[in-house]
Design an enzyme around this catalytic site. Structure first.
Site, mmCIF file in Angstrom:
data_model
loop_
_atom_site.group_PDB
_atom_site.id
_atom_site.type_symbol
_atom_site.label_atom_id
_atom_site.label_comp_id
_atom_site.label_asym_id
_atom_site.label_seq_id
_atom_site.Cartn_x
_atom_site.Cartn_y
_atom_site.Cartn_z
ATOM 1 N N CYS A 255 0.608 -0.862 -0.182
ATOM 2 C CA CYS A 255 -0.082 -0.297 -0.076
ATOM 3 C C CYS A 255 0.859 1.136 0.599
ATOM 4 C CB CYS A 255 -1.418 0.166 1.381
ATOM 5 S SG CYS A 255 -2.384 1.696 1.250
ATOM 6 N N SER A 330 6.990 -14.494 9.493
ATOM 7 C CA SER A 330 7.863 -14.049 8.719
ATOM 8 C C SER A 330 9.057 -15.074 8.088
ATOM 9 C CB SER A 330 8.861 -12.521 8.388
ATOM 10 O OG SER A 330 9.524 -12.843 8.248
ATOM 11 N N ASP A 332 11.591 -16.021 7.173
ATOM 12 C CA ASP A 332 12.688 -16.238 7.596
ATOM 13 C C ASP A 332 13.132 -15.882 8.716
ATOM 14 O OD1 ASP A 332 13.562 -15.607 4.777
ATOM 15 O OD2 ASP A 332 12.800 -12.451 4.929
ATOM 16 N N GLY A 375 15.604 -15.573 2.193
ATOM 17 C CA GLY A 375 16.733 -14.745 3.459
ATOM 18 C C GLY A 375 17.760 -13.979 2.886
ATOM 19 N N ARG A 468 6.942 -20.240 0.970
ATOM 20 C CA ARG A 468 5.674 -19.524 1.142
ATOM 21 C C ARG A 468 4.460 -20.416 1.539
ATOM 22 N NH1 ARG A 468 7.172 -14.884 2.433
ATOM 23 N NH2 ARG A 468 8.505 -13.427 1.814
ATOM 24 N N THR A 699 11.725 -39.065 23.130
ATOM 25 C CA THR A 699 10.005 -39.986 22.970
ATOM 26 C C THR A 699 9.411 -39.538 22.545
ATOM 27 O OG1 THR A 699 8.832 -41.293 24.300
ATOM 28 C CG2 THR A 699 10.662 -39.228 25.650
ATOM 29 N N LEU A 836 2.470 -44.741 13.568
ATOM 30 C CA LEU A 836 2.325 -44.173 12.579
ATOM 31 C C LEU A 836 2.876 -42.382 13.010
ATOM 32 C CD1 LEU A 836 -1.303 -43.895 10.320
ATOM 33 C CD2 LEU A 836 1.232 -44.914 9.747
ATOM 34 N N GLN A 838 5.082 -43.202 15.432
ATOM 35 C CA GLN A 838 6.445 -43.263 15.961
ATOM 36 C C GLN A 838 7.447 -43.158 14.643
ATOM 37 O OE1 GLN A 838 7.124 -46.847 18.555
ATOM 38 N NE2 GLN A 838 5.443 -46.125 19.694
#
EC number: 2.7.1.11
Length: 992
Positions: A255, A330, A332, A375, A468, A699, A836, A838
């Site tokens: 803007c 963000s 980054d 970055g 993103r 764990t 699933l 683990q």
């Protein structure tokens, strides 16, 4: 004649009215519809259905509901047209009296008169008003009064007055008129980031729960300037489904107008027009800078608008200040004063997914790949991606190559790895990478160097905006939700002189800090880079950043003749062993430890198949390539099991002595903790145990004391969240279905709570709270009220249930109770995720934590070993080991309690706590720590799913405490007011 049976079961009540003829049935339905009840469902059966409760055959039935502001004040009627032997014989003794409270007595008279229903009016001295009595077509007494009476069903001591609008509209039990505390605008600005939508959802729902009015400001600051339809009040249901969506659903845009004074003044006018007196901004440093500037100029803008006649004097006085709270969205992770920004973890997930896929094709063709990631001024993404994927070389803006001829250094390093047998080369470069003269380093240039100087078949991949996109990872949902809730609390705590705030995370705690200071600190990083003060730029980042950078440089590449190698007498034989159930990150930690040991000159030894393998002597020496590819490998490459060393302590001691093991690194969960504790406690009997021992917690249950995070817990939570997204999609497609999903965790509710918050669970059942009938009643009442109000547009819902939440109420039983008490408004199904949780590829967060833990553990073991090369004599005076007889003492001898320790992550700090000191913090019977740090997340689940919240009018009966408070299990039980008997941690049952 008619008959009525009242079927009551506390919160599950509905009233069944039975008509013996079709005419009575139709008249009764019309009568209650005229009073404002709504038709939820009406059915005519082709063949009469047998109703055992009424000993009749049901021909037709209609479900009517009185929509109230609170579920307990709602009334559900089931009107039945039935035939049977017992219908005609029912007499007046079976009639009931229904009382309704309303302030619209006059309107009730008009409705009854227009419908031709006879009624009488009686004086009610209690409230100085009339009381109306009438009969429904079945002969039941119906009363209307200003005051709730004992005949109201369901009864409640806090029934609020009805407010009737026009005939035919729903009659609602409204809360007493309350002025909203704040009108809060919400906008997202700058580059989009995964996690913005969960943050918006939390702000909206927490605002409503705290009796505030939230407003969407669409398209960022552009919407603020445009006003009109771009600013709209947000409702509870507007943010349904936001958790799983990437980007920002309320839009973001650049803007130019907002950069000008007049544009910002127009934005101020639009805020005042909509009554907005607080603003939540989710964006990067540029967006937050703009918000802080608006706050600083606010009095000037208000004064100018008043002088121009655009706002009244009253409005100018009312809106003297604008409270602003920012949250950093963000990818980054570039804002100072916070450890993590919203979106960074998800972007790292996208990078690692892509690079993991690239590595498989690179391996096939022995190619080199140069991958560029985002970055411009911050290398966090590139650094953590390099650690998570095992990259061979890295370029980031904060730490450019130290030499001008960096190309030669890079080629030498990559060639050494290839000569050692590695088939691939991976270079990760941040888009803002530079050399020490500030010249940009581009991916294409690196490719040309590798192709011409080394002859490698090299490819370039620029990931771009894929970083993103996609659904947010668990951690970003969790972070965005917690910060969004805290943003509302910060606004309500603020005073007129409170500066603009930014919500962040430090030491695993949600924090509020002055926005201006955080922005200034962030700007200093870019200034330091421009001034070539790279050391200061790294210092301005978090302490974890500089530690990660040092460890990456030390272990990234094979250095057989490295200057890092220690003198011969300081080199050690370090064994690495996995114990307990498999968890994501075990292999990553092992790889980092092995390569660090090799580069320093230590001898790393792998113990296969846990403690039984150690007893059998299944020990091999690691080399550089033996752990190649372990970074992304799930499970346990060494093999693991839950067996303890206790049965064969002598065999364990024998193998330690035989193989000359001078230090032991154990990676595992609660079983690993108890094993290390057992070894430490038997040092007096077995001298071979007098070596430094460290435990790296790994764990999925995250139930080890002395740490807030265990390796594998983030991976498991991501698996649960991804599964719940898919299951919820199935439930939503069906429109009226609830899934009860069982998750692992043993007696620790961590997985259920954090995954429940990130996955949008309606509620969760954990061992800390348990399950009882009153809790199930509350939850079913909530589900019914929501599905009734959302009829035809219902969303699917999920409930997470820990595998040991209750010995009585299993996952299957809870689902059956849900469906049995649903009143036909929804169905219930179960799903057990099982193992699933683990498996799979470790999450980037677990990989990075594993690397940090491994490096810190090796450093700690070194220090303790070198201390242990001095041995205490009988008088406890330490003497050099070489002055004692070697046949009595090994080179490393460490019998002190602090030489057997747990590595814990508390906040962002790594701590080593002697395992003996953790005993008092442990409930060994339940295999959990005594302290619960994630209690605030448990509170938010109920609030954000609407339990105890007046969704339409605002307000919440649930107490929400600061995110920074730690609660014990007893505190959490008291918080939820359970009235059953629970096992007190470490003691006997107690009434809570």
């Amino acid at each position: 004649m008619s008959a009525l049976e009242a079927e009551s079961s506390l919160s599950f009540s509905h009233i069944a009215l039975v008509a013996s003829t079709a005419e009575q049935f139709s008249e009764t339905v019309d009568f209650y519809l005229s009073l404002g009840l709504s038709t939820v469902r009406q059915t005519t059966h082709d063949r009469p259905q047998r109703d055992i409760a009424h000993n009749a055959c049901v021909v037709s039935e209609a479900w009517l509901h009185l929509f109230a502001d609170r579920p307990e004040n709602s009334i559900t009627l089931r009107i039945i047209h039935a035939t049977g032997d017992g219908i005609e014989s029912k007499g007046d003794s079976n009639k009931i009296r229904i009382g309704m409270a309303t302030q619209e007595i006059k309107t009730i008279k008009e409705i009854l008169t227009s419908g031709g229903h006879a009624f009488t009016v009686h004086a009610d001295p209690k409230v100085c008003s009339d009381r109306i009595a009438t009969h429904d077509p079945l002969g039941n007494d119906v009363f209307f009064t200003l005051q709730a009476n004992s005949f109201s069903i369901p009864s409640s001591p806090e029934v609020k007055p009805l407010k009737i609008s026009e005939p035919g509209t729903p009659i609602e039990f409204n809360l007493e008129a309350r002025t909203p505390q704040k009108n809060i605008g919400i906008l997202t600005s700058g580059g989009d980031a995964q996690g913005m939508n969960p943050c918006v959802r939390a702000v909206v729902r927490m605002a409503i729960a705290r009796n505030c009015r939230p407003f969407f400001i669409y398209e960022g600051y552009q919407g603020l300037v445009d006003g009109g339809a771009k600013i709209k009040e947000a409702k509870w249901t507007d943010v349904s489904g936001f958790l799983a969506l990437g980007g920002t659903m309320i839009g973001t845009a650049r803007c130019k107008a907002f950069r000008e004074l007049e544009g910002r003044r127009t934005g101020v006018l639009n805020l005042i027009k909509n009554g907005i007196d607080a603003l939540v901004v989710i964006g990067g440093d540029g967006s937050l800078t703009g918000a802080d500037r608006l706050r600083a100029e606010w009095p000037e803008h208000v004064q100018a608008l008043e002088q121009a006649g655009l706002i009244t004097k009253e409005n100018a006085e009312k809106y003297r200040t604008l409270m602003i709270v920012g949250m950093v969205g963000s990818i980054d992770n570039d804002l100072a004063s916070t450890d993590m920004t919203i979106g960074a973890c998800s972007a790292l997930e996208r990078i690692c997914e892509s690079v993991d896929a690239i590595l498989s094709t690179a391996m096939s063709h022995q190619r080199a790949f140069v991958v560029e990631v985002m970055g411009r001024h911050c290398g966090w993404l590139a650094l953590n991606a390099a650690i998570s994927t095992g990259a061979d070389y890295l370029f980031i803006p904060e730490a450019p190559p130290s030499k001008d001829d960096w190309e030669a250094s890079m080629c030498k390093t990559l060639k050494a790895s290839r000569d050692a047998g590695k088939r691939t080369s991976l270079v990760i470069v941040a888009e803002g990478a530079i050399d020490r003269h500030l010249n940009p380093i581009k991916a294409e240039y690196i490719k040309d160097i590798l192709s011409t100087r080394l002859g490698y078949d090299t490819r370039v991949t620029i990931l771009g905006h894929v970083q993103r996109g996609g659904a947010p990872a668990h951690f970003d949902r969790f972070l965005g939700t917690m910060q969004g809730a805290e943003a509302i609390e910060a606004i309500l705590r603020a005073k007129p002189d409170t500066p603009s705030l930014v919500i962040g995370m430090l030491e695993n705690k949600i924090t509020t800090q002055p926005l201006k200071e955080a922005i200034e600190l962030t700007g200093q990083v870019a200034q330091s880079i421009e001034g070539k003060d790279f050391a200061r730029a790294i210092t301005l980042r978090s302490s974890a950043f500089s530690k990660q950078l040092r460890s990456y440089k030390e272990m990234a590449n094979f250095n057989p003749d490295s200057k890092m190698k220690l003198p011969e007498h300081m080199r050690l034989r370090i064994a690495i062993l996995h114990a307990g159930a498999p968890a994501g990150g075990m292999n990553t930690a092992t790889r980092s430890a092995v390569r660090l040991c090799l580069n320093r000159g230590h001898t790393p030894l792998g113990v296969h198949n846990g403690f039984p393998g150690l007893m059998r002597g299944e020990i091999t020496e690691f080399d550089w390539l033996s752990v190649d590819g372990w970074t992304i490998a799930g499970g346990s490459k060494l093999g693991t099991n839950r067996d303890q060393p206790t049965p064969q302590l002598g065999a364990v001691a024998y193998q330690l002595q035989k193989n000359g093991i001078q230090a032991l690194m154990v990676i595992g969960g609660f079983e690993a903790y108890t094993a290390v504790l057992e070894l430490a406690r038997n040092r007096s009997q077995y001298p071979a145990f007098n070596i430094p021992m460290v435990l790296i917690p790994a764990t999925v249950s995250n139930n080890v004391p002395g740490t807030e995070f265990s390796l594998g817990s983030d991976t498991a939570t991501n698996v649960i969240v991804q599964a719940t997204d898919m299951i919820k999609q199935s439930a939503s497609s069906n429109r009226r279905r609830v899934f009860v999903i069982e998750v692992q965790g043993g007696n620790c509710g961590y997985l259920a709570v954090v995954a429940g918050l990130s996955g949008g669970s309606t509620t969760v059942y954990t061992p800390e709270e348990g399950v009882d009938l009153s809790r199930l009643q509350r939850d079913i009442c909530h589900l019914r009220s929501r599905y009734i109000k959302e009829l035809g547009r219902s969303e699917g819902r999920i409930t997470l249930c820990n595998e040991k939440a209750s010995q009585i109420y299993s996952t299957d039983m809870i689902a059956k109770i849900y469906e049995a008490e649903s009143g036909g408004f929804y169905g219930a199904r179960t799903s057990v995720l099982g193992h699933l949780q683990q498996g799979g590829t470790p999450s980037p967060l677990d990989r990075c934590r594993a690397n940090t833990m491994a490096v810190d553990s090796i450093d700690w073991l070194q220090g303790k070993c070198w201390e242990g090369m001095d041995v205490p004599n009988e008088d406890n005076i330490r003497l050099p080991a070489d002055k004692l007889k070697r046949k009595y003492f090994p080179p490393v001898y460490s019998s002190l309690s602090d030489s057997a320790a747990m590595l814990g992550v508390i906040g962002s700090e790594v701590r080593f706590t002697p395992v003996e000191d953790l005993v008092m913090q442990t409930d060994f019977k339940r295999r959990v720590p005594r302290t619960i740090w994630w209690s605030a997340a448990r509170q938010l689940i109920d609030i954000l799913s609407g339990v105890g919240v007046d969704i339409e009018h605002g307000g919440c009966t649930t107490v929400y405490k600061s995110c920074a408070i730690d609660l014990t299990a007893e505190d959490l039980m008291r918080l939820y007011g359970r009235t059953r008997r629970l096992s007190k941690l470490g003691g006997s049952p107690t009434a809570v």
